[in-house]
Design an enzyme around this catalytic site. Sequence first.
Site, short mmCIF file in Angstrom:
data_model
loop_
_atom_site.label_atom_id
_atom_site.label_comp_id
_atom_site.label_asym_id
_atom_site.label_seq_id
_atom_site.Cartn_x
_atom_site.Cartn_y
_atom_site.Cartn_z
CD GLU A 52 119.16 -37.86 58.09
OE1 GLU A 52 118.04 -37.61 58.59
OE2 GLU A 52 119.71 -38.98 58.16
NE ARG A 56 114.84 -33.85 63.18
CZ ARG A 56 115.35 -34.76 64.00
NH1 ARG A 56 115.70 -34.39 65.24
NH2 ARG A 56 115.52 -36.00 63.62
CB THR A 80 113.23 -34.27 59.34
OG1 THR A 80 114.26 -34.67 60.24
CG2 THR A 80 111.92 -34.25 60.12
CE LYS A 140 115.47 -41.89 60.10
NZ LYS A 140 115.42 -40.41 60.12
#
Length: 224
Positions: A52, A56, A80, A140
């Site tokens: 993953e 960011r 994210t 998640k």
Amino acid sequence: MTSPFPPLSTGSGPADSVLDLAPVVPVVVLDDAADAVPLARALVAGGLPAIEVTLRTPAALDAIRAIAEGVPEAVVGAGTVIAPGQVADAVAAGARFLVSPGWTDGLLEAMRASGVPFLPGVSTTSEVVALLERGVREMKFFPAEAAGGTAYLKSLAGPLPQARFCPTGGIGPDSAPAYLALPNVGCVGGSWMLPKEAVAAGDWRRVEALARAAAELGRTGTGR
């Protein structure tokens, strides 16, 4: 919508879910896309093929693209993901799954329309129920430790057994086995196998060794 990507698979064979690719999903933050390929190769060699890459940093999409093109044995995803526009960008770069820290109806709609698997983030029972109502069973759990940890997830397993989770947030090698032993946990997410100093120094042997130890947690901790 039909996915433009082949079914999720690793060297161990096909998987029906992101949650079944590996016991641990490395959560990667990269400032330099040049590190993406050697880092991914080290993780795959250590037994962690699902990667993953979080959105960011400005380098994230280039990193996803580099892994998708240069490390075909990896299953690279985007983390994210917090806005619908990021979904299209991530998939165009080669992301084969999407992970969000939370969700809205607009974001959920975009992820569902992308054609790739996705894990929307939850931290409360109401959020889990709302996603189940919308036909989503895989999620998640974030931030895992701050939101109640294994005790919280164990409590959810009774009334909501159809929900499965990838807990992420504050999890390390000492706590991961307890999460992996829960019936409603498919895998955990973490970054402990990616020490900042090792990545900065290009110490990919250390990353591979830590990834191998993390991959073993699923076997020793759950009997998989």
